[in-house]
Design a protein around this motif. Structure first.
Motif, PDB file in Angstrom:
ATOM      1  N   THR A  35       0.892  -1.162   0.000  1.00  0.00           N
ATOM      2  CA  THR A  35       0.000   0.000   0.000  1.00  0.00           C
ATOM      3  C   THR A  35       0.929   1.211   0.000  1.00  0.00           C
ATOM      4  OG1 THR A  35      -0.217   0.557   2.342  1.00  0.00           O
ATOM      5  CG2 THR A  35      -1.553  -1.293   1.555  1.00  0.00           C
ATOM      6  N   GLU A  36       0.370   2.410  -0.040  1.00  0.00           N
ATOM      7  CA  GLU A  36       1.229   3.599  -0.026  1.00  0.00           C
ATOM      8  C   GLU A  36       1.869   3.819   1.345  1.00  0.00           C
ATOM      9  OE1 GLU A  36      -1.923   3.412  -0.117  1.00  0.00           O
ATOM     10  OE2 GLU A  36      -2.985   5.153   0.709  1.00  0.00           O
ATOM     11  N   THR A  37       1.302   3.190   2.410  1.00  0.00           N
ATOM     12  CA  THR A  37       1.866   3.395   3.760  1.00  0.00           C
ATOM     13  C   THR A  37       2.919   2.334   4.073  1.00  0.00           C
ATOM     14  OG1 THR A  37       0.062   2.139   4.754  1.00  0.00           O
ATOM     15  CG2 THR A  37      -0.203   4.543   4.643  1.00  0.00           C
ATOM     16  N   VAL A  38       2.478   1.097   4.319  1.00  0.00           N
ATOM     17  CA  VAL A  38       3.389  -0.031   4.533  1.00  0.00           C
ATOM     18  C   VAL A  38       2.748  -1.244   3.842  1.00  0.00           C
ATOM     19  CG1 VAL A  38       4.240   0.846   6.760  1.00  0.00           C
ATOM     20  CG2 VAL A  38       2.301  -0.736   6.745  1.00  0.00           C
ATOM     21  N   TYR A  39       3.446  -2.400   3.809  1.00  0.00           N
ATOM     22  CA  TYR A  39       2.820  -3.603   3.252  1.00  0.00           C
ATOM     23  C   TYR A  39       1.728  -4.090   4.208  1.00  0.00           C
ATOM     24  CZ  TYR A  39       5.754  -4.435  -0.813  1.00  0.00           C
ATOM     25  OH  TYR A  39       6.345  -4.344  -2.051  1.00  0.00           O
ATOM     26  N   GLY A  40       0.602  -4.541   3.635  1.00  0.00           N
ATOM     27  CA  GLY A  40      -0.500  -5.067   4.441  1.00  0.00           C
ATOM     28  C   GLY A  40      -0.602  -6.576   4.266  1.00  0.00           C
ATOM     29  N   LEU A  41      -1.163  -7.254   5.289  1.00  0.00           N
ATOM     30  CA  LEU A  41      -1.425  -8.696   5.172  1.00  0.00           C
ATOM     31  C   LEU A  41      -2.933  -8.867   5.060  1.00  0.00           C
ATOM     32  CD1 LEU A  41      -0.796 -11.662   5.214  1.00  0.00           C
ATOM     33  CD2 LEU A  41      -0.771 -11.587   7.709  1.00  0.00           C
ATOM     34  N   GLY A  42      -3.405  -9.194   3.845  1.00  0.00           N
ATOM     35  CA  GLY A  42      -4.832  -9.188   3.572  1.00  0.00           C
ATOM     36  C   GLY A  42      -5.494 -10.544   3.696  1.00  0.00           C
ATOM     37  N   GLY A  43      -6.736 -10.497   4.180  1.00  0.00           N
ATOM     38  CA  GLY A  43      -7.632 -11.650   4.194  1.00  0.00           C
ATOM     39  C   GLY A  43      -9.046 -11.102   4.097  1.00  0.00           C
ATOM     40  N   ASP A  44     -10.012 -11.990   3.808  1.00  0.00           N
ATOM     41  CA  ASP A  44     -11.407 -11.556   3.699  1.00  0.00           C
ATOM     42  C   ASP A  44     -11.910 -11.122   5.080  1.00  0.00           C
ATOM     43  OD1 ASP A  44     -14.117 -11.280   3.508  1.00  0.00           O
ATOM     44  OD2 ASP A  44     -14.472 -13.175   2.475  1.00  0.00           O
ATOM     45  N   PRO A 144      -3.916  -5.804   8.405  1.00  0.00           N
ATOM     46  CA  PRO A 144      -2.954  -5.145   9.295  1.00  0.00           C
ATOM     47  C   PRO A 144      -1.604  -5.091   8.598  1.00  0.00           C
ATOM     48  CG  PRO A 144      -3.184  -7.425   9.931  1.00  0.00           C
ATOM     49  CD  PRO A 144      -4.121  -7.210   8.765  1.00  0.00           C
ATOM     50  N   SER A 145      -0.646  -4.420   9.184  1.00  0.00           N
ATOM     51  CA  SER A 145       0.686  -4.399   8.591  1.00  0.00           C
ATOM     52  C   SER A 145       1.225  -5.829   8.525  1.00  0.00           C
ATOM     53  CB  SER A 145       1.607  -3.514   9.424  1.00  0.00           C
ATOM     54  OG  SER A 145       1.503  -3.863  10.793  1.00  0.00           O
ATOM     55  N   ALA A 146       1.983  -6.123   7.442  1.00  0.00           N
ATOM     56  CA  ALA A 146       2.376  -7.513   7.155  1.00  0.00           C
ATOM     57  C   ALA A 146       3.694  -7.894   7.826  1.00  0.00           C
ATOM     58  CB  ALA A 146       2.451  -7.711   5.640  1.00  0.00           C
ATOM     59  N   ASN A 147       3.807  -7.560   9.111  1.00  0.00           N
ATOM     60  CA  ASN A 147       4.980  -7.940   9.893  1.00  0.00           C
ATOM     61  C   ASN A 147       4.533  -8.943  10.952  1.00  0.00           C
ATOM     62  OD1 ASN A 147       3.568  -5.410  10.731  1.00  0.00           O
ATOM     63  ND2 ASN A 147       4.618  -5.889  12.649  1.00  0.00           N
ATOM     64  N   ALA A 148       5.498  -9.680  11.527  1.00  0.00           N
ATOM     65  CA  ALA A 148       5.169 -10.469  12.712  1.00  0.00           C
ATOM     66  C   ALA A 148       4.849  -9.466  13.818  1.00  0.00           C
ATOM     67  CB  ALA A 148       6.352 -11.344  13.094  1.00  0.00           C
ATOM     68  N   SER A 149       3.865  -9.767  14.649  1.00  0.00           N
ATOM     69  CA  SER A 149       3.423  -8.834  15.683  1.00  0.00           C
ATOM     70  C   SER A 149       4.604  -8.362  16.529  1.00  0.00           C
ATOM     71  CB  SER A 149       2.393  -9.532  16.565  1.00  0.00           C
ATOM     72  OG  SER A 149       1.653  -8.591  17.255  1.00  0.00           O
ATOM     73  N   GLY A 150       4.658  -7.038  16.748  1.00  0.00           N
ATOM     74  CA  GLY A 150       5.727  -6.488  17.586  1.00  0.00           C
ATOM     75  C   GLY A 150       6.946  -6.036  16.790  1.00  0.00           C
ATOM     76  N   ARG A 151       7.143  -6.551  15.574  1.00  0.00           N
ATOM     77  CA  ARG A 151       8.303  -6.193  14.754  1.00  0.00           C
ATOM     78  C   ARG A 151       8.026  -4.895  13.976  1.00  0.00           C
ATOM     79  NH1 ARG A 151      12.792  -7.425  13.671  1.00  0.00           N
ATOM     80  NH2 ARG A 151      12.775  -8.553  11.714  1.00  0.00           N
ATOM     81  N   PRO A 152       9.088  -4.249  13.471  1.00  0.00           N
ATOM     82  CA  PRO A 152       8.837  -3.047  12.662  1.00  0.00           C
ATOM     83  C   PRO A 152       7.970  -3.368  11.444  1.00  0.00           C
ATOM     84  CG  PRO A 152      11.182  -3.240  13.205  1.00  0.00           C
ATOM     85  CD  PRO A 152      10.540  -4.526  13.626  1.00  0.00           C
ATOM     86  N   SER A 153       7.102  -2.456  11.062  1.00  0.00           N
ATOM     87  CA  SER A 153       6.247  -2.675   9.888  1.00  0.00           C
ATOM     88  C   SER A 153       7.099  -2.790   8.629  1.00  0.00           C
ATOM     89  CB  SER A 153       5.272  -1.505   9.732  1.00  0.00           C
ATOM     90  OG  SER A 153       4.412  -1.448  10.832  1.00  0.00           O
ATOM     91  N   PRO A 154       6.615  -3.560   7.639  1.00  0.00           N
ATOM     92  CA  PRO A 154       7.415  -3.791   6.430  1.00  0.00           C
ATOM     93  C   PRO A 154       7.261  -2.689   5.397  1.00  0.00           C
ATOM     94  CG  PRO A 154       5.507  -5.241   6.491  1.00  0.00           C
ATOM     95  CD  PRO A 154       5.371  -4.328   7.657  1.00  0.00           C
ATOM     96  N   SER A 155       8.388  -2.161   4.913  1.00  0.00           N
ATOM     97  CA  SER A 155       8.294  -1.173   3.849  1.00  0.00           C
ATOM     98  C   SER A 155       8.740  -1.757   2.513  1.00  0.00           C
ATOM     99  CB  SER A 155       9.104   0.082   4.198  1.00  0.00           C
ATOM    100  OG  SER A 155      10.382  -0.252   4.668  1.00  0.00           O
ATOM    101  N   LYS A 156       9.181  -3.032   2.505  1.00  0.00           N
ATOM    102  CA  LYS A 156       9.391  -3.716   1.218  1.00  0.00           C
ATOM    103  C   LYS A 156       9.082  -5.201   1.353  1.00  0.00           C
ATOM    104  CE  LYS A 156      14.393  -3.340   1.877  1.00  0.00           C
ATOM    105  NZ  LYS A 156      15.653  -2.948   1.285  1.00  0.00           N
ATOM    106  N   ALA A 157       8.959  -5.878   0.193  1.00  0.00           N
ATOM    107  CA  ALA A 157       8.480  -7.263   0.198  1.00  0.00           C
ATOM    108  C   ALA A 157       9.431  -8.191   0.957  1.00  0.00           C
ATOM    109  CB  ALA A 157       8.295  -7.735  -1.241  1.00  0.00           C
ATOM    110  N   SER A 158      10.736  -7.917   0.910  1.00  0.00           N
ATOM    111  CA  SER A 158      11.675  -8.809   1.603  1.00  0.00           C
ATOM    112  C   SER A 158      11.439  -8.792   3.118  1.00  0.00           C
ATOM    113  CB  SER A 158      13.120  -8.419   1.279  1.00  0.00           C
ATOM    114  OG  SER A 158      13.352  -7.096   1.688  1.00  0.00           O
ATOM    115  N   HIS A 159      10.968  -7.647   3.666  1.00  0.00           N
ATOM    116  CA  HIS A 159      10.645  -7.595   5.101  1.00  0.00           C
ATOM    117  C   HIS A 159       9.485  -8.547   5.413  1.00  0.00           C
ATOM    118  CE1 HIS A 159      12.092  -3.105   5.129  1.00  0.00           C
ATOM    119  NE2 HIS A 159      13.098  -3.953   5.115  1.00  0.00           N
ATOM    120  N   VAL A 160       8.505  -8.577   4.503  1.00  0.00           N
ATOM    121  CA  VAL A 160       7.339  -9.448   4.714  1.00  0.00           C
ATOM    122  C   VAL A 160       7.797 -10.899   4.687  1.00  0.00           C
ATOM    123  CG1 VAL A 160       5.083 -10.140   3.834  1.00  0.00           C
ATOM    124  CG2 VAL A 160       5.846  -7.776   3.525  1.00  0.00           C
ATOM    125  N   TYR A 161       8.632 -11.225   3.699  1.00  0.00           N
ATOM    126  CA  TYR A 161       9.105 -12.606   3.541  1.00  0.00           C
ATOM    127  C   TYR A 161       9.858 -13.046   4.793  1.00  0.00           C
ATOM    128  CZ  TYR A 161      10.907 -16.775   1.287  1.00  0.00           C
ATOM    129  OH  TYR A 161      11.197 -18.093   0.985  1.00  0.00           O
TER     130      TYR A 161
END
Ligand code: AMP
Ligand code: MG
Length: 362
Positions: A35-44, A144-161
């Motif tokens: 997203t324009e803010t940080v990576y999100g982890l999407g579900g229905d 929500p942001s696509a990080n493990a809870s408590g970790r810095p939010s991801p600003s690129k895909a490698s952070h999510v991975y």
């Protein structure tokens, strides 16, 4: 579970690149997306099982509600009721964009998504990949942001991975995000709208659109007896693995104090890092010195903040000292995240060490 990564070029964006992932979302799967803010982890977000999977993948406490992402302003009517004129004004002015509104929820939104609250948080992002994914999936995307809870939010895909590999179905890789810190959250359910989380959209911009807004008292406070209205704001958040402290005070005094603490920790055999503004970064001799950006450019500082915190982790940094930033509203939003990353550990540079340490340090 295998996590598949799909590149989505945002410059020459091809809607087909989200097709598989959108079908997966529709079927109850999990997809991380830019997203324009940080990576999100999407579900229905209207499917309790999918919402449950988001909490499990992130290790997120179940009382921390999810933001619903929509691709058309009118979709707000599917999930919220009693939407006020002021709320519509904000949507007209700032959507698509980095502003989340808390509204009274409709019964269609399950308790799993709202952490049991009778309100729902809604946002229409502006990122083309996010919008196309939501449209093609045909669902309201809880993300929500696509990080493990408590970790810095991801600003690129490698952070999510790094945080979620093997736990989610897809990552749409759209490169680095623009803004780098999460959306501004405004609660529209009280008599006076209240900012629950500061972000890129400033209080001044919001007031220009709808008149008076206030801050939730918990936003900048370390006091544990003030319960934040955004449940997620109560957790130590965005934190790197080592111990981060923020040093406040006169600029020269801050530099001297950080240098002294770096020396002391290095002498004791620790790996030490410093997070500094461009203006003072070359004054430090730590193992890792990261430049967040020029003080006059908070937009750059916001974009780099979480990547810096993750870089300290990659270097195995055990103690980190950050200069205090701030100044304008975006600077305050950066400070809000830094304070939480540091567990509100603030050191005042100008007082003697014994007086200068915050209660947590002592
Ligand atoms: P994240 O999506 O990880 O940026 O976190 C979402 C933030 O929005 C958390 O701090 C939540 O507590 C907050 N939030 C979501 N829904 C609500 C709601 N209905 N009322 C207040 N805060 C909310
Ligand atoms: Mg988050």
């Amino acid at each position: 579970m295998e996590t598949r990564i799909i590149k989505c070029d945002t410059e020459a964006f091809q809607p087909e690149c989200v097709r598989e992932a959108a079908a997966c979302l529709h079927a109850g799967g999990l997809v991380a997306f830019p997203t324009e803010t940080v990576y999100g982890l999407g579900g229905d977000g209207l499917n309790p099982e999918a919402a449950g999977k988001i909490y499990a993948a992130k290790g997120r406490p179940s009382d921390n509600p999810l933001i619903l992402h929509i691709a058309e302003k009118d979709s707000v009517n599917m999930v919220a009721e009693e939407v006020s004129d002021k709320a519509w004004l904000l949507m007209e002015r700032f959507w698509p964009g980095p502003l989340t509104l808390v509204l009274k929820k409709k019964p269609t939104v399950p308790a799993e998504t709202t952490g049991g609250l009778n309100t729902v948080a809604v946002r229409m992002p502006s990122h083309p990949v996010a919008l196309e994914l939501i449209r093609q999936s045909g669902v309201c995307v809880a993300a929500p942001s696509a990080n493990a809870s408590g970790r810095p939010s991801p600003s690129k895909a490698s952070h999510v991975y790094e945080d979620l590999k093997g736990k989610i179905d897809y990552i749409l890789d759209g490169g680095s995000v623009d803004i780098g810190i999460e959306s501004t959250i405004v609660d529209m359910t009280g008599t006076v709208p209240a900012i629950l989380r500061p972000g890129y959209i400033t209080p001044e911009q919001i007031e220009a659109a709808i008149g008076k807004v206030e801050f939730d008292p918990a936003v900048f406070s370390a006091a544990t007896d003030i319960k934040p209205k955004a449940p997620g704001m109560k957790y130590t958040h965005y934190a790197p693995k080592g111990t981060l402290s923020i040093v406040e005070g006169d600029r020269e005094a801050v530099v001297r104090r950080i240098c002294a603490m770096v020396e002391e920790k290095q002498a004791a055999g620790y790996k030490v890092g410093v997070l500094a503004a461009r203006e003072t970064a070359d004054r430090y001799r730590a193992d890792t010195v990261l430049t967040i950006g020029c003080r006059a450019e908070p937009v750059t500082m916001a974009a780099r903040l979480y990547a810096c915190l993750r870089e300290f982790d990659e270097e195995g940094t055990e103690f980190m000292y950050s200069e205090a930033f701030g100044g304008d509203s975006l600077g305050n939003a950066i400070m809000n995240r830094l304070l939480k990353a540091a567990g509100h550990r603030v050191i005042y540079a100008e007082k003697k060490p014994a007086e200068g340490l915050s209660c947590r340090e002592q």
